[in-house]
Design a protein around this motif. Structure first.
Motif, PDB file in Angstrom:
ATOM      1  N   GLU A   1       0.835  -1.204   0.000  1.00 18.52           N
ATOM      2  CA  GLU A   1       0.000   0.000   0.000  1.00 18.52           C
ATOM      3  C   GLU A   1       0.868   1.252   0.000  1.00 18.52           C
ATOM      4  OE1 GLU A   1      -2.896   0.047   3.132  1.00 18.52           O
ATOM      5  OE2 GLU A   1      -3.699  -1.907   2.532  1.00 18.52           O
ATOM      6  N   GLU A   2       1.971   1.229   0.742  1.00 22.86           N
ATOM      7  CA  GLU A   2       2.879   2.374   0.766  1.00 22.86           C
ATOM      8  C   GLU A   2       3.456   2.639  -0.624  1.00 22.86           C
ATOM      9  OE1 GLU A   2       5.857   1.656   3.779  1.00 22.86           O
ATOM     10  OE2 GLU A   2       4.336   1.427   5.340  1.00 22.86           O
ATOM     11  N   VAL A   3       3.827   1.580  -1.332  1.00 19.65           N
ATOM     12  CA  VAL A   3       4.382   1.739  -2.678  1.00 19.65           C
ATOM     13  C   VAL A   3       3.301   2.254  -3.630  1.00 19.65           C
ATOM     14  CG1 VAL A   3       5.467   0.558  -4.646  1.00 19.65           C
ATOM     15  CG2 VAL A   3       6.150  -0.020  -2.301  1.00 19.65           C
ATOM     16  N   TYR A   4       2.095   1.681  -3.569  1.00 16.42           N
ATOM     17  CA  TYR A   4       0.998   2.155  -4.425  1.00 16.42           C
ATOM     18  C   TYR A   4       0.728   3.648  -4.169  1.00 16.42           C
ATOM     19  CZ  TYR A   4      -0.307  -2.743  -5.395  1.00 16.42           C
ATOM     20  OH  TYR A   4      -0.326  -4.062  -5.787  1.00 16.42           O
ATOM     21  N   ARG A   5       0.711   4.042  -2.902  1.00 13.90           N
ATOM     22  CA  ARG A   5       0.456   5.454  -2.568  1.00 13.90           C
ATOM     23  C   ARG A   5       1.568   6.363  -3.087  1.00 13.90           C
ATOM     24  NH1 ARG A   5      -1.775   3.119   2.370  1.00 13.90           N
ATOM     25  NH2 ARG A   5      -4.021   3.382   2.229  1.00 13.90           N
ATOM     26  N   GLN A   6       2.803   5.893  -3.002  1.00 17.62           N
ATOM     27  CA  GLN A   6       3.907   6.692  -3.541  1.00 17.62           C
ATOM     28  C   GLN A   6       3.771   6.848  -5.050  1.00 17.62           C
ATOM     29  OE1 GLN A   6       7.957   6.026  -1.914  1.00 17.62           O
ATOM     30  NE2 GLN A   6       6.939   4.625  -0.492  1.00 17.62           N
ATOM     31  N   LEU A   7       3.394   5.772  -5.740  1.00 14.79           N
ATOM     32  CA  LEU A   7       3.185   5.860  -7.183  1.00 14.79           C
ATOM     33  C   LEU A   7       2.071   6.855  -7.514  1.00 14.79           C
ATOM     34  CD1 LEU A   7       3.505   2.085  -8.161  1.00 14.79           C
ATOM     35  CD2 LEU A   7       5.085   3.927  -8.814  1.00 14.79           C
ATOM     36  N   LEU A   8       0.975   6.806  -6.758  1.00 13.36           N
ATOM     37  CA  LEU A   8      -0.112   7.754  -6.970  1.00 13.36           C
ATOM     38  C   LEU A   8       0.359   9.179  -6.715  1.00 13.36           C
ATOM     39  CD1 LEU A   8      -3.101   5.838  -5.332  1.00 13.36           C
ATOM     40  CD2 LEU A   8      -2.911   6.533  -7.732  1.00 13.36           C
ATOM     41  N   HIS A   9       1.071   9.387  -5.617  1.00 11.84           N
ATOM     42  CA  HIS A   9       1.587  10.719  -5.265  1.00 11.84           C
ATOM     43  C   HIS A   9       2.528  11.247  -6.352  1.00 11.84           C
ATOM     44  CE1 HIS A   9       2.876  14.046  -2.776  1.00 11.84           C
ATOM     45  NE2 HIS A   9       4.132  13.707  -3.011  1.00 11.84           N
ATOM     46  N   MET A  10       3.311  10.348  -6.943  1.00 12.69           N
ATOM     47  CA  MET A  10       4.252  10.732  -8.002  1.00 12.69           C
ATOM     48  C   MET A  10       3.547  10.954  -9.341  1.00 12.69           C
ATOM     49  SD  MET A  10       7.174   7.953  -7.002  1.00 12.69           S
ATOM     50  CE  MET A  10       8.681   8.600  -7.718  1.00 12.69           C
ATOM     51  N   GLY A  11       2.282  10.586  -9.415  1.00 10.13           N
ATOM     52  CA  GLY A  11       1.535  10.758 -10.654  1.00 10.13           C
ATOM     53  C   GLY A  11       1.819   9.688 -11.697  1.00 10.13           C
ATOM     54  N   ALA A  12       2.268   8.513 -11.251  1.00  7.77           N
ATOM     55  CA  ALA A  12       2.539   7.412 -12.186  1.00  7.77           C
ATOM     56  C   ALA A  12       1.242   7.009 -12.875  1.00  7.77           C
ATOM     57  CB  ALA A  12       3.135   6.221 -11.446  1.00  7.77           C
ATOM     58  N   ASP A  13       1.345   6.788 -14.190  1.00  7.55           N
ATOM     59  CA  ASP A  13       0.178   6.365 -14.946  1.00  7.55           C
ATOM     60  C   ASP A  13       0.529   5.115 -15.759  1.00  7.55           C
ATOM     61  OD1 ASP A  13       1.615   7.250 -17.194  1.00  7.55           O
ATOM     62  OD2 ASP A  13       0.522   9.137 -17.301  1.00  7.55           O
ATOM     63  N   ARG A  14      -0.366   4.727 -16.662  1.00  8.11           N
ATOM     64  CA  ARG A  14      -0.166   3.475 -17.403  1.00  8.11           C
ATOM     65  C   ARG A  14       1.020   3.521 -18.348  1.00  8.11           C
ATOM     66  NH1 ARG A  14      -2.279  -0.855 -17.351  1.00  8.11           N
ATOM     67  NH2 ARG A  14      -2.514  -1.168 -19.585  1.00  8.11           N
ATOM     68  N   SER A  15       1.524   4.705 -18.656  1.00 10.47           N
ATOM     69  CA  SER A  15       2.693   4.796 -19.530  1.00 10.47           C
ATOM     70  C   SER A  15       4.009   4.753 -18.754  1.00 10.47           C
ATOM     71  CB  SER A  15       2.633   6.080 -20.368  1.00 10.47           C
ATOM     72  OG  SER A  15       2.766   7.218 -19.534  1.00 10.47           O
ATOM     73  N   THR A  16       3.933   4.754 -17.433  1.00 12.24           N
ATOM     74  CA  THR A  16       5.136   4.703 -16.595  1.00 12.24           C
ATOM     75  C   THR A  16       5.760   3.316 -16.676  1.00 12.24           C
ATOM     76  OG1 THR A  16       4.185   6.335 -15.091  1.00 12.24           O
ATOM     77  CG2 THR A  16       6.008   4.998 -14.238  1.00 12.24           C
ATOM     78  N   PHE A  17       7.084   3.264 -16.783  1.00 14.86           N
ATOM     79  CA  PHE A  17       7.819   2.001 -16.785  1.00 14.86           C
ATOM     80  C   PHE A  17       8.492   1.878 -15.424  1.00 14.86           C
ATOM     81  CE2 PHE A  17      11.179  -1.003 -17.715  1.00 14.86           C
ATOM     82  CZ  PHE A  17      10.574  -1.881 -18.610  1.00 14.86           C
ATOM     83  N   ILE A  18       8.243   0.767 -14.715  1.00 12.36           N
ATOM     84  CA  ILE A  18       8.791   0.567 -13.374  1.00 12.36           C
ATOM     85  C   ILE A  18       9.959  -0.411 -13.459  1.00 12.36           C
ATOM     86  CG2 ILE A  18       8.299  -0.201 -11.028  1.00 12.36           C
ATOM     87  CD1 ILE A  18       5.414   0.659 -11.444  1.00 12.36           C
ATOM     88  N   VAL A  19      11.047  -0.068 -12.787  1.00 11.68           N
ATOM     89  CA  VAL A  19      12.254  -0.895 -12.783  1.00 11.68           C
ATOM     90  C   VAL A  19      12.555  -1.309 -11.349  1.00 11.68           C
ATOM     91  CG1 VAL A  19      14.725  -0.964 -13.279  1.00 11.68           C
ATOM     92  CG2 VAL A  19      13.185   0.287 -14.801  1.00 11.68           C
ATOM     93  N   GLY A  20      12.677  -2.612 -11.113  1.00 10.07           N
ATOM     94  CA  GLY A  20      13.081  -3.124  -9.812  1.00 10.07           C
ATOM     95  C   GLY A  20      14.582  -3.333  -9.803  1.00 10.07           C
ATOM     96  N   MET A  21      15.282  -2.612  -8.916  1.00  9.40           N
ATOM     97  CA  MET A  21      16.739  -2.743  -8.815  1.00  9.40           C
ATOM     98  C   MET A  21      17.085  -3.231  -7.418  1.00  9.40           C
ATOM     99  SD  MET A  21      19.634   0.138  -9.476  1.00  9.40           S
ATOM    100  CE  MET A  21      21.350  -0.338  -9.649  1.00  9.40           C
TER     101      MET A  21
END
Length: 182
Positions: A98-118
């Motif tokens: 939930e914390e990660v989802y909220r951060q993505l929402l706060h950052m304005g991430a949308d369907r065109s955002t590419f997420i990278v796990g490092m």
């Protein structure tokens, strides 16, 4: 060309074991899923090859990493928008998701955002699960930083989180677009 099924009972993923394809100075193994999607496992330098692996026209990249990997890769991670999660199995819970989802929402991430796990297996599990479920799925890739993450956690499209002490009991099968092993 010889092909071999992996995780046959869990998902219908096929790895083509024929000729390795040379792409710049990298070795690439293409994993072709039944849906026709391809995931690439690439051996090469992150600094030299990361940008070339991103899908064309990617307007935005957000990196998910842990504090240790962030500290060891400050320049690279800080050059992108990023989210830092905790280390260990306690980071693979719905409360942490939930914390990660909220951060993505706060950052304005949308369907065109590419997420990278490092990071290691915890980071790739969380990133793959979040990317597969945020806005019903966004594109993602992995930069695994541990040997176990390179050979297991980031391969096969298995992304899981824990619930009530059960490890990886909630999850999805969704291939990353690439796994870049440095």
């Amino acid at each position: 060309m010889r092909e071999e099924k992996i995780y046959e009972k869990l998902c219908e993923t096929t790895i083509s074991l024929g000729k390795q394809i040379q792409f710049q100075d990298q070795d690439i193994i293409n994993i072709v899923c039944d849906e026709g999607a391809t995931s690439r496992v690439v051996i090469g330098s992150v600094e030299e090859n990361f940008e070339s692996l991103l899908p064309g026209g990617t307007p935005r990249i957000i990196i998910v990493t842990d504090a240790k990997v962030h500290a060891n890769n400050l320049a690279f991670v800080n050059a992108h928008e990023h989210i830092v999660i905790g280390q260990g199995e306690s980071s693979k819970t719905f409360v942490k998701l939930e914390e990660v989802y909220r951060q993505l929402l706060h950052m304005g991430a949308d369907r065109s955002t590419f997420i990278v796990g490092m990071g290691g297996g915890i980071v790739t599990d969380v990133t793959g699960f979040v990317a597969s479920t945020y806005m019903r799925g966004v594109r993602f890739g992995f930069l695994p930083t541990t040997l176990l993450a390179q050979v297991d956690a980031s391969i096969g499209g298995k992304n899981g989180v824990n619930l009530d002490g059960y490890k990886n009991i909630i999850g999805v099968f969704n291939q990353p677009e690439f796994v870049l092993c440095d």
